[in-house]
Design a protein around this motif. Structure first.
Motif, PDB file in Angstrom:
ATOM      1  N   LEU A 170      73.034  33.888  43.199  1.00  0.00           N
ATOM      2  CA  LEU A 170      74.165  33.899  44.128  1.00  0.00           C
ATOM      3  C   LEU A 170      74.816  35.272  44.195  1.00  0.00           C
ATOM      4  N   GLY A 171      74.281  36.227  43.458  1.00  0.00           N
ATOM      5  CA  GLY A 171      74.840  37.574  43.455  1.00  0.00           C
ATOM      6  C   GLY A 171      74.002  38.526  44.279  1.00  0.00           C
ATOM      7  N   SER A 172      74.524  39.737  44.441  1.00  0.00           N
ATOM      8  CA  SER A 172      73.808  40.810  45.120  1.00  0.00           C
ATOM      9  C   SER A 172      74.263  42.126  44.524  1.00  0.00           C
ATOM     10  N   GLY A 173      73.410  43.141  44.657  1.00  0.00           N
ATOM     11  CA  GLY A 173      73.772  44.422  44.074  1.00  0.00           C
ATOM     12  C   GLY A 173      73.986  44.297  42.570  1.00  0.00           C
ATOM     13  N   SER A 174      75.134  44.767  42.097  1.00  0.00           N
ATOM     14  CA  SER A 174      75.394  44.780  40.658  1.00  0.00           C
ATOM     15  C   SER A 174      75.572  43.393  40.067  1.00  0.00           C
ATOM     16  N   THR A 175      75.842  42.391  40.890  1.00  0.00           N
ATOM     17  CA  THR A 175      76.077  41.045  40.359  1.00  0.00           C
ATOM     18  C   THR A 175      74.842  40.154  40.428  1.00  0.00           C
ATOM     19  N   ALA A 176      73.688  40.738  40.741  1.00  0.00           N
ATOM     20  CA  ALA A 176      72.456  39.954  40.830  1.00  0.00           C
ATOM     21  C   ALA A 176      71.769  39.802  39.475  1.00  0.00           C
ATOM     22  N   ASN A 177      72.153  40.628  38.500  1.00  0.00           N
ATOM     23  CA  ASN A 177      71.576  40.553  37.168  1.00  0.00           C
ATOM     24  C   ASN A 177      72.671  40.262  36.151  1.00  0.00           C
ATOM     25  N   VAL A 178      72.333  39.509  35.106  1.00  0.00           N
ATOM     26  CA  VAL A 178      73.304  39.097  34.097  1.00  0.00           C
ATOM     27  C   VAL A 178      73.027  39.789  32.764  1.00  0.00           C
TER      28      VAL A 178
END
Length: 528
Positions: free
Chosen positions: A367-375
């Motif tokens: 549900l993320g993109s850019g910097s929020t696509a990886n945890v």
């Protein structure tokens, strides 16, 4: 279908009196009709750190100051601390004991836990044990303030449409310097967490660091051959934004904490562009080719995640769920992706022996993109692992089958944004302390129906519940087992069944999007 108004959603909007299609609904709630994100992204003002550059920290386990035959006593000082979260910068956090997350408390089912909190922060706080089956005096009612050590109280101007606080009509709590919380722990093994619950200011207080794990163990869980010790890892996932000097950035209306809420663009929720796991940005955990137990907690204010392993293991089903908010499931459930809303917990097993040695496996957010696509990332060792003494049993626990027809009563709660009410409401009303929306008789089972206009993760205090229906059909893929928080998407309805037990008093029902909660989407219910 990812957009547009379907017939089902139109009918659900009609059930809300049409407000979901007008000023009280989607139009003012960001216009979102997709299963994506509520809220607005708050961007950091400093360069973002490189992902996978720091090891995963694991919060320390707190040692009792006074263990006894039947009770363990802990002491926690809430205080500011300068932390190294971003390389080359320091971040002033509001912490439990000087760390973010706070120290992990570990309790035994049936053995009482007493936690004494002292507040050395510059503002009042409240502590809620989320998921705890707790008497009302220790539940963390939002006006039961712990004052700063100097005894000064901050009285806010109140929320629009409701009296001021904490001296609001019907509020019976008295602020105190220091507060002792008593948790009987008459509940099954589960992954709980503790966090701030101050009325009107839960969002900024949690955003700045006031959150930690509280784990409960019991004989049933320990009899199972699940991964243990260093392979049983709590993971607190939280998004944050940072100012140029490394401080937490948050769009509060009033940083002095006298007027609650956020600036208008962020009323739907605050989203950060840095994902932290146990307080570290995009960390790395080195694993052996063995099974690991990961206790996933979404401690974000508003962000939802769709977690997956990338690459997936051969054959898929890489995330095997063994538990949820209220402990073990009856049977394991295998997932390729796992949707997790704010405050939800999912206890999963990942078998890294399914990967080749040396594989780097990312935990991603779809549900993320850019910097929020990886945890975060798991780096699998190339060495020969020891023999794995763990396994996932076909049967984990026994959970009674819900019987909605036996409910003593059915109640409906509408979670809406109301034009003219000043914010988010339940059944058309902003929160007012001491005015219950329900009075429940202890020992009875009730069916509660939640109906929403927007994304709302709904949390019920005191007792866990089972989801019996979603949109009039079967529960969803992430609704299994005992829960205390359930994720609702726009124009959706969920039915839950719960039995209220043990403790008379005043408890809470609220949205766990913390910006919605702070802007009045809460309600009292009373048990007697």
């Amino acid at each position: 279908m990812t957009g547009g108004i379907t017939r089902r959603r139109l009918l659900a909007a009609t059930a809300l009196g049409g407000s979901a299609l007008t000023a009280g609904g989607w139009a003012l709630a960001g216009g979102s009709l997709t299963p994506g994100q509520p809220g607005l992204l708050l961007r950091s003002q400093t360069p973002l750190p490189q992902p996978y550059a720091v090891p995963l920290p694991v919060p320390p386990v707190l040692t009792p100051t006074r263990p006894g035959d039947t009770t363990d006593v802990y002491e926690i000082v809430q205080k500011p601390a300068r932390l190294r979260i971003l390389a080359g910068l320091e971040t002033t956090a509001w912490t439990y004991g000087g760390t973010f997350p706070g120290p992990t408390l570990v309790s035994r089912s049936g053995r009482r836990t007493v936690v004494r909190h002292r507040n050395e922060l510059p503002h009042p706080t409240v502590v809620h044990l989320h998921g705890g089956h707790t008497p009302d005096g220790s539940d963390g009612y939002p006006t039961a303030l712990i004052l700063p050590r100097d005894g000064t109280a901050h009285h806010s101007d109140g929320m629009a449409g409701m009296p001021g606080m904490p001296e609001a009509s019907g509020a019976r709590d008295h602020a105190s310097v220091g507060r002792t919380y008593t948790y009987p722990m008459e509940q099954r093994a589960s992954t709980l967490w503790y966090h701030d619950h101050r009325m009107g200011f839960t969002g900024p207080n949690v955003w700045h660091g006031l959150a930690g794990f509280h784990l409960v163990h019991d004989d049933e869980e320990e009899a199972l051959p699940l991964p243990r010790r260093e392979r049983d890892i709590p993971l607190m996932i939280a998004d944050r934004a940072f100012a140029a000097d490394g401080s937490f950035r948050y769009p509060a209306l009033d940083t002095a904490q006298r007027t609650p809420g956020v600036t208008d663009p962020y009323m739907d929720g605050v989203l950060g562009d840095v994902l932290l796991v146990n307080g570290a940005p995009w960390p790395v955990l080195e694993t052996q080719r063995l099974r690991y137990r990961l206790r996933l907690l979404n401690a974000s204010n508003a962000r939802r995640y769709r977690l997956a392993l990338e690459p997936p293991p051969p054959g898929g089903d890489g995330l095997v769920q063994i538990g949820g908010d209220g402990g073990l499931l009856e049977r394991p459930l295998a997932h390729d992706t796992l949707d997790i809303a704010p405050a939800e917990r999912f206890d999963v097993i990942v078998d890294f022996s399914r990967y080749r040695p040396g594989t780097r496996v990312r935990l991603v957010n779809r549900l993320g993109s850019g910097s929020t696509a990886n945890v975060m990332r798991f780096d699998i060792s190339t060495g020969r692992p020891p023999a794995d003494d763990s396994r996932i049993p076909d049967r984990l626990s026994t959970i009674p089958t819900p019987r909605p027809e036996r409910a003593a009563t059915t109640r409906t709660f509408h979670f809406q944004r109301q034009a003219g009410a000043g914010g988010w409401t339940i059944n058309g009303r902003p929160y007012e302390p001491g005015r219950p929306l329900a009075t429940v008789r202890l020992g009875t089972t009730e069916l509660w129906r939640f109906v929403t206009d927007f994304h709302h993760p709904v949390h019920v205090h005191l007792d866990h519940f089972q989801v019996t229906a979603r949109n009039g059909r079967s529960p969803g893929p992430y609704d299994a087992g005992w829960k205390d928080t359930v994720d609702l998407r726009p124009a959706e309805s969920v039915e839950i069944l719960t039995r209220f037990t043990d403790y008379p008093g005043r408890f809470m029902l609220h949205c766990h999007n913390l910006e919605h909660e702070d802007m009045a989407m809460m309600a009292d219910f009373v048990t007697e």
